[in-house]
Write an enzyme that holds these catalytic residues in place. Structure first.
Site, PDB file in Angstrom:
ATOM      1  N   HIS A 116       7.570  -3.337  10.546  1.00  0.00           N
ATOM      2  CA  HIS A 116       7.790  -3.222   9.368  1.00  0.00           C
ATOM      3  C   HIS A 116       7.766  -1.523   9.287  1.00  0.00           C
ATOM      4  CE1 HIS A 116       8.240  -1.611   5.125  1.00  0.00           C
ATOM      5  NE2 HIS A 116       9.939  -2.857   5.121  1.00  0.00           N
ATOM      6  N   ASP A 193      -0.507  -5.834   8.478  1.00  0.00           N
ATOM      7  CA  ASP A 193       0.009  -5.808   7.562  1.00  0.00           C
ATOM      8  C   ASP A 193       0.287  -7.056   7.001  1.00  0.00           C
ATOM      9  OD1 ASP A 193       2.400  -5.635   6.113  1.00  0.00           O
ATOM     10  OD2 ASP A 193       3.160  -4.745   6.807  1.00  0.00           O
ATOM     11  N   GLN A 196       4.112 -10.789   3.896  1.00  0.00           N
ATOM     12  CA  GLN A 196       4.928 -11.644   4.139  1.00  0.00           C
ATOM     13  C   GLN A 196       3.635 -12.241   4.388  1.00  0.00           C
ATOM     14  OE1 GLN A 196       8.333 -11.510   3.661  1.00  0.00           O
ATOM     15  NE2 GLN A 196       8.713  -8.813   3.254  1.00  0.00           N
ATOM     16  N   LYS A 219       5.709  -9.707  -4.145  1.00  0.00           N
ATOM     17  CA  LYS A 219       6.871 -10.017  -3.591  1.00  0.00           C
ATOM     18  C   LYS A 219       6.212 -11.865  -3.571  1.00  0.00           C
ATOM     19  CE  LYS A 219       7.595  -7.235   1.016  1.00  0.00           C
ATOM     20  NZ  LYS A 219       9.014  -6.605   0.217  1.00  0.00           N
ATOM     21  N   CYS A 358      14.184  -2.602   7.381  1.00  0.00           N
ATOM     22  CA  CYS A 358      12.852  -1.530   7.220  1.00  0.00           C
ATOM     23  C   CYS A 358      12.339  -1.915   8.861  1.00  0.00           C
ATOM     24  CB  CYS A 358      12.379  -1.213   6.161  1.00  0.00           C
ATOM     25  SG  CYS A 358      12.813  -1.180   4.599  1.00  0.00           S
TER      26      CYS A 358
END
Ligand code: PMP
Length: 402
Positions: A116, A193, A196, A219, A358
């Site tokens: 991303h 990251d 998710q 999220k 993104c």
């Protein structure tokens, strides 16, 4: 698991809505909204400051929220959880504070082609500012990080390997521990990251062997505006502060200042207490279901949705097999631009995302300008899957008449 739609006021208030954009942001269960309201109605004050009981209560609730969220992500030392606005701010924090102090001209920063922009651009800009080089690990045609190539890229000049736990564009679940080990073998930091990851998979920061892990509350059933950076004490203590101001100082002299203990050193200014409390309630909610159950539920819907879409002539699905993906279905329909597809689906109450997600470097590598993306979560149902498949079939019908 029975679908949890009834726990989510927005879904109850919009009975015909098929919300399939949870990878962008999740809906919020009543428990989260109630917790935030309760805080504002009973305990709201500026924490860490007032010498009165109400402020002490706000401080305690903020602290308890941190402990609860740290537990959810498997971080035993909750002082090593720094609250941020979300993943983007957490990654910028590390790239700026650590990178600013440690990266030298000629050093190498490794990212992957799956990232991303939030885990790509901060490193790209750091490399540019420092005269370091940014190396981008290739992705395979089925949308995985090419591990052999990644390992071949690492060397004595590598200072950091930044990679995602789970791809937002394709859903690919990456082998975090293996990548962290490879980074450490050359003395580089492993920064992940987890935007998710935390919403969809059981996560144990302490077991993953990372230096830092970034995530976003919105999220994972929590509010927007809160997220965090989990990191090792060694990394956090070695980094200079990211922002300066109230709360993050110990002593302020005329010429110089000293810094507060962790985590406050990285939390300048009035903290986002209510959202931290909301996120803690989200962790409680998700743990109440069980993250293994969340995964099972999403996987079942993903499998059904993928079978239903692949039965439609002209559909291409991107990414690895369903078992190696989170609840993300990234696809195209031949002859229909993803934006048109999303518009037609919207007319039937189906919310999906269309575009580059993104992740422009990834889309270039896959040689597709855009995909349509449906993403599932705890409240997604069989009816949502059926509405998606019917909507895609309808789009095909409409476009075949042109
Ligand atoms: N990384 C990934 C993989 C994401 O999916 C997102 C959100 N789309 C981000 C980073 C950025 O998160 P946020 O906008 O909450 O800071």
């Amino acid at each position: 698991m029975s679908a949890r739609r009834e726990d989510f006021p927005l879904l109850v208030n919009n009975p015909g809505l098929h919300y399939l954009d949870s990878a962008a942001t999740s809906q919020k269960p009543r428990a989260v909204l109630d917790a935030m309201r309760d805080y504002y109605e009973r305990d709201n004050a500026n924490p860490h400051r007032g010498a009165y009981d109400l402020s002490a209560r706000a401080t305690e609730r903020y602290h308890d929220a941190r402990v609860r969220i740290a537990k959810f992500i498997g971080l035993q030392d909750s002082d090593c959880l720094v609250f941020t606005r979300g993943t983007t701010e957490a990654l910028n924090l590390v790239a700026t504070a650590w990178g600013g102090a440690n990266v030298q001209p000629g050093d190498e920063i490794v990212v992957t082609g799956l990232e991303h922009h939030a885990n790509f651009v901060p490193w790209q800009q750091l490399a540019r500012a420092k005269g370091a080089s940014l190396r981008i690990c290739p992705v395979t045609t089925d949308g995985r990080i090419d591990l052999e190539q990644l390992k071949g890229m690492l060397g004595e000049r590598t200072r950091v390997v930044a990679f995602s736990h789970v791809s937002n564009a394709l859903g690919t679940i990456n082998p975090v521990t293996e990548i962290a080990r490879a980074a450490h073998a050359v003395g580089a930091l492993a920064i992940c990251d987890g935007a998710q990851g935390t919403p969809h998979l059981p996560v144990s920061f302490d077991a993953l062997g990372l230096d830092a892990y970034a995530f976003s509350g919105h999220k994972m059933c929590g509010p927007m505006g809160i997220g965090g950076l989990a990191a090792t004490r060694a990394l956090l203590e070695s980094m200079p502060p990211y922002q300066f101001g109230g709360d993050m100082i110990e002593i302020v002299g005329d010429e110089r200042s000293t810094w507060n203990a962790l985590p406050h050193k990285f939390e300048a200014g009035t903290p986002n207490v209510a959202d931290a409390i909301g996120l803690a309630a989200a962790c409680e909610y998700l743990d109440g279901i069980g993250m293994a159950q969340v995964r099972t539920h999403e996987l079942a819907l993903l499998g059904r949705a993928q079978d239903a879409l692949l039965a439609i002539d002209g559909v291409t699905v991107y990414g690895p097999g369903v078992n190696d993906r989170s609840g993300v279905l990234s696809f195209t329909l031949e002859g229909v631009h993803p934006h048109d597809l999303a518009t037609i689906l919207d007319q039937q109450g189906v919310c999906i995302r269309a575009g580059h997600h993104c992740a422009q470097p990834l889309m270039r590598r896959l040689a597709v300008p855009a995909t349509a993306r449906a993403s599932f979560y705890v409240y997604s149902t069989e009816e949502d899957v059926a509405a998606l498949a019917a909507g895609v079939a309808r789009a095909k019908e409409i476009f075949s008449n042109f």
